[in-house]
Design an enzyme around this catalytic site. Structure first.
Site, PDB file in Angstrom:
ATOM      1  N   GLU A 193       0.795  -1.224   0.000  1.00 39.62           N
ATOM      2  CA  GLU A 193       0.000   0.000   0.000  1.00 39.62           C
ATOM      3  C   GLU A 193       0.834   1.285   0.000  1.00 39.62           C
ATOM      4  O   GLU A 193       0.735   2.103   0.928  1.00 39.62           O
ATOM      5  CB  GLU A 193      -0.961  -0.006   1.199  1.00 39.62           C
ATOM      6  N   GLU A 294      -5.985  -7.408  -0.679  1.00 40.04           N
ATOM      7  CA  GLU A 294      -6.686  -7.215   0.587  1.00 40.04           C
ATOM      8  C   GLU A 294      -8.127  -6.807   0.334  1.00 40.04           C
ATOM      9  O   GLU A 294      -8.415  -5.997  -0.556  1.00 40.04           O
ATOM     10  CB  GLU A 294      -6.018  -6.138   1.455  1.00 40.04           C
TER      11      GLU A 294
END
Length: 474
Positions: A193, A294
């Site tokens: 991320e 995710e």
């Protein structure tokens, strides 16, 4: 279990991840909270390095080392691997923190014990035919602005200091040398991320780290997250070879604030389709595999004080099933967040009757009332304080509404600094005191709370995942 025969590596071929030329969908979960701890997963406040420092101060170095070695041992063992495989799942994403491999005060010197538990879990997974993806969840300097990068601030300094990037490349060279012959490692996820406000530095780093890894290990797949928490591929150009580009796809209907009002209406389903299709547009454009690294709702429990908590959870399971239906249409591989925690989101979770949960119960309740954690928190108890503060900020600096990342509302930016950083730093002192005076046996009992035998299963969640695996394996 390790076979360096080139034919045994997973590879990217067009739109597929393949083994021996046959497509394979990788489906499983992330082992968050283990080699990269997170506050909502295991109950500490703030950032991992701060909580660890508080425990070290409370018990001393010898007991500190003992406790965390036992914690890592018990958090994932053979019973976990056996259970995971029994669900039909075939891949675990392994988030790791750079601090296991080197220290800020001793950079570029790799710790001998740093790979001990990573080796153990990768081998356990291989024993049960489970692939693993090694994910650098926390890089030196912090590759994103959130708590799980473990930098202790609200700035991603990884992008501002070349030295942090240099050290990260060295870490990946270290990992590549060690795992280059392990064909049960599906591949490497160089940065979790990332948040690069300029959008170009990330792409330059991917080119650099790809070359560094390939010079040592030419075979393993690279799993490359999109910018801005895995959601933005708008600046990505030509794909790198043998790479899978990874999005993260959380649904706002899976969290408090607003409440879980998912009904499965055509409009709501279309909302999820638009969100996912926007994130995977780049993968479809380059005709590459789709990997959703995710996703997943959070869940309520009886202790949250909500009379309809079970109904809320049912709606969130419906959100999950809606998302899985969408992923199946795109033949996407996925890794749900997450496998294990203390009862918020995990497929399995630590029982309330364990030593850890009983000891920490007052602190966990206090943390909840203060909305100290960012992830999925319900900020209702503190809104009377923060609503006026948000208005004050916006009156003084209206530009806060345009601050990167714009996916964050002003309240999120304010809460990040005031609650998740300043407040939580001070809470770490209180957290550490819960460990004071404990013997080695008592510390092991706390660590063993996280063992599979002391965990409960979120059965409906696991049944949904198994059903999806069976559906797409036909």
């Amino acid at each position: 279990m390790v076979n360096a025969n080139q034919n045994n590596y997973l590879v990217v071929e067009g739109e597929d991840i393949t083994l021996h030329g046959k497509p394979i969908l990788l489906k499983g979960a992330g082992l968050g909270g283990w080699m990269n701890m997170e506050n909502f997963i295991t109950g500490y406040p703030g950032h991992e390095f701060q909580a660890r420092a508080a425990i070290r101060k409370a018990v001393g170095q010898e007991k500190y080392d003992f406790f965390f070695d036992k914690f890592l041992e018990h958090f994932f063992g053979e019973d976990d691997a056996k259970f995971f495989a029994s669900l039909g799942l075939n891949c675990i994403r392994l988030p790791v923190n750079y601090r296991h491999f080197e220290d800020d005060m001793n950079p570029r010197v790799f710790k001998k014990e740093g790979l001990k538990h990573l080796d153990r879990v990768i081998d356990l997974c291989a024993k049960y035919n489970i692939y693993t993806v090694i994910d650098l969840h926390a890089a030196p300097g912090g590759q994103n602005i959130d708590w799980h990068a473990d930098a202790g601030n609200h700035q991603a300094l990884f992008w501002e200091h070349k030295d942090f990037q240099d050290r990260t490349v060295l870490i990946w060279e270290h990992l590549a040398r060690h795992y280059k012959d392990n064909t049960w490692v599906a591949g490497y996820n160089p940065l979790n991320e990332p948040t690069d406000a300029e959008h170009t530095r990330l792409l330059d780093f991917y080119v650099r780290v790809e070359k560094a890894i390939r010079d040592i290990d030419p075979h393993h797949i690279l799993f490359l997250d999109g910018n801005t928490f895995g959601a933005d591929f708008s600046h990505f150009g030509e794909p790198l070879p043998n790479a899978v580009y990874a999005c993260h796809d959380y649904s706002r209907y899976g969290f408090p604030n607003p409440p879980s009002d998912f009904t499965g209406s055509a409009e709501q389903v279309a909302h999820h389709e638009r969100s996912f299709n926007r994130k995977v547009e780049y993968m479809k454009k380059i005709k590459g595999p789709i990997w959703n690294g995710e996703f997943g709702p959070v869940y309520q429990n009886a202790g949250d004080g909500l009379p309809d908590w079970q109904e809320i959870n049912e709606r969130r399971y419906n959100v999950l099933e809606c998302q899985l239906d969408i992923y199946a249409k795109s033949r996407a591989s996925w890794s749900i967040w997450l496998y294990k925690d203390i009862g918020f989101q995990g497929m399995v979770y630590v029982g309330d009757d364990t030593a850890y949960m009983k000891r920490l119960k007052p602190f966990l309740e206090k943390k909840k009332q203060l909305a100290a954690d960012e992830w999925g928190c319900d900020d209702v108890p503190v809104r009377e304080v923060f609503d006026p503060l948000e208005k004050w900020f916006l009156d003084a600096v209206p530009s806060l509404a345009q601050r990167y990342p714009q996916t964050w509302k002003p309240a999120t930016h304010i809460g990040r600094v005031v609650r998740n950083i300043l407040l939580s730093e001070e809470l770490c002192h209180e957290y550490g005191k819960y460990f004071e005076g404990l013997s080695f046996d008592e510390l092991e009992e706390l660590a063993k709370s996280f063992s599979f035998e002391n965990c409960k299963q979120r059965t409906k969640l696991n049944d949904i995942l198994t059903a999806d695996m069976k559906r797409t394996s036909k």
